[in-house]
Design a protein around this motif. Sequence first.
Motif, mmCIF file in Angstrom:
data_model
loop_
_atom_site.group_PDB
_atom_site.id
_atom_site.type_symbol
_atom_site.label_atom_id
_atom_site.label_comp_id
_atom_site.label_asym_id
_atom_site.label_seq_id
_atom_site.Cartn_x
_atom_site.Cartn_y
_atom_site.Cartn_z
ATOM 1 N N LEU A 76 0.780 -1.090 0.019
ATOM 2 C CA LEU A 76 0.204 0.334 -0.107
ATOM 3 C C LEU A 76 1.091 1.645 0.094
ATOM 4 N N PHE A 77 1.309 2.206 -0.873
ATOM 5 C CA PHE A 77 1.638 3.016 -0.851
ATOM 6 C C PHE A 77 0.528 4.534 -0.667
ATOM 7 N N GLN A 78 1.684 5.891 -0.304
ATOM 8 C CA GLN A 78 0.536 7.144 -0.616
ATOM 9 C C GLN A 78 -0.384 7.705 -1.173
ATOM 10 N N SER A 79 0.066 7.517 -2.115
ATOM 11 C CA SER A 79 -1.250 7.974 -3.204
ATOM 12 C C SER A 79 -1.362 6.873 -4.504
ATOM 13 N N ASP A 80 -1.787 7.301 -5.579
ATOM 14 C CA ASP A 80 -2.305 6.272 -6.724
ATOM 15 C C ASP A 80 -2.744 5.200 -5.892
ATOM 16 N N ASN A 81 -3.571 5.207 -5.623
ATOM 17 C CA ASN A 81 -4.084 3.764 -4.727
ATOM 18 C C ASN A 81 -5.716 3.144 -5.340
ATOM 19 N N LEU A 82 -6.053 4.967 -5.826
ATOM 20 C CA LEU A 82 -7.889 4.112 -6.069
ATOM 21 C C LEU A 82 -8.265 4.872 -7.244
ATOM 22 N N PHE A 83 -8.782 3.920 -8.709
ATOM 23 C CA PHE A 83 -9.256 4.800 -9.636
ATOM 24 C C PHE A 83 -10.618 5.705 -9.057
ATOM 25 N N ASP A 84 -11.068 6.211 -9.721
ATOM 26 C CA ASP A 84 -11.652 7.600 -9.778
ATOM 27 C C ASP A 84 -13.175 7.179 -9.703
ATOM 28 N N HIS A 85 -13.395 6.172 -11.005
ATOM 29 C CA HIS A 85 -14.413 6.163 -11.331
ATOM 30 C C HIS A 85 -14.866 5.411 -11.065
ATOM 31 N N LEU A 86 -14.420 4.363 -10.635
ATOM 32 C CA LEU A 86 -14.796 2.579 -10.201
ATOM 33 C C LEU A 86 -14.857 3.530 -8.075
ATOM 34 N N THR A 87 -16.843 2.726 -7.878
ATOM 35 C CA THR A 87 -17.181 2.305 -7.095
ATOM 36 C C THR A 87 -15.717 2.427 -5.668
ATOM 37 N N VAL A 88 -16.513 1.850 -4.625
ATOM 38 C CA VAL A 88 -15.613 1.995 -3.120
ATOM 39 C C VAL A 88 -15.683 0.305 -3.548
ATOM 40 N N ALA A 89 -16.889 -0.712 -3.624
ATOM 41 C CA ALA A 89 -17.256 -1.970 -3.956
ATOM 42 C C ALA A 89 -15.513 -2.285 -5.332
ATOM 43 N N GLN A 90 -16.028 -1.734 -6.547
ATOM 44 C CA GLN A 90 -15.202 -1.998 -7.543
ATOM 45 C C GLN A 90 -13.499 -1.366 -7.372
ATOM 46 N N ASN A 91 -13.330 -0.982 -6.592
ATOM 47 C CA ASN A 91 -11.947 -0.595 -5.992
ATOM 48 C C ASN A 91 -11.242 -1.573 -5.248
ATOM 49 N N ILE A 92 -12.518 -2.035 -4.345
ATOM 50 C CA ILE A 92 -12.216 -3.446 -3.254
ATOM 51 C C ILE A 92 -12.100 -4.512 -4.247
ATOM 52 N N GLY A 93 -12.579 -4.780 -4.707
ATOM 53 C CA GLY A 93 -12.502 -5.930 -5.875
ATOM 54 C C GLY A 93 -11.634 -6.398 -6.615
ATOM 55 N N LEU A 94 -10.743 -5.420 -6.943
ATOM 56 C CA LEU A 94 -9.728 -5.143 -7.693
ATOM 57 C C LEU A 94 -8.653 -5.862 -6.936
#
Length: 234
Positions: A76-94
């Motif tokens: 887990l890094f400081q930044s660039d961890n999430l995709f803004d166009h994906l929901t919370v569920a989708q970001n976790i699902g990755l």
Amino acid sequence: MLICDDLTLQRGSETFHFSLTLQPGELLVLVGPSGAGKSTLLDLLAGFATPQQGTLSWQGESLLALSPAQRPFTTLFQSDNLFDHLTVAQNIGLGLSPTLRLSQAQRQQVQEAAARMGLGDRLASLPPQLSGGQQQRVALARCLVRQRPLLLLDEPFSALDPALRQELLREIHRLTRVEGIGVLLISHHPQEARDVADRLALLEQGRIVFCGAPSALDAPEHAALRRYLGHDAD
């Protein structure tokens, strides 16, 4: 146990030698001045750099021939961890599938990971709709859903305000106990080691020069600790 023994890398004129151990359920905080080699160590552990010598093993088996995806780490890094166009569920699902084609059991895993992070009611939200602390909780949930035994944290909370940083560090500390995860946390804040670490390691000029109890920060006798904290060597 993770065992790193004289893992050596030559980069230009710099030579790095790393030796450390990490137990399941242990939180090891790694500190050191900028340029000491903290990110280089993570690159070697995760498989993004190849050492010239030394050994790296987990539960008695060598990791050096394994690709990054095959190693028992999540990072887990400081930044660039999430995709803004994906929901919370989708970001976790990755964390389970890069295609997001999840089975019912995997969708349940996503929901459970979100609930553990206090995000059960935000599964349909997009990252820009969340606070900074919530965004890092989503990223942490994605790490957890992968169910890897070792977690590498590269200053993931340093951009947050002190109260949020402490809240998430306490959550990490809890997870090491409840989930039995071994955690290596890189930090620029000695206070974080005092608050949550089981052990403290100090990196200086490409070597771990001290590894011991975080209480050593309170009355540092080791010369390297005194230098790091800005105390007079004498």
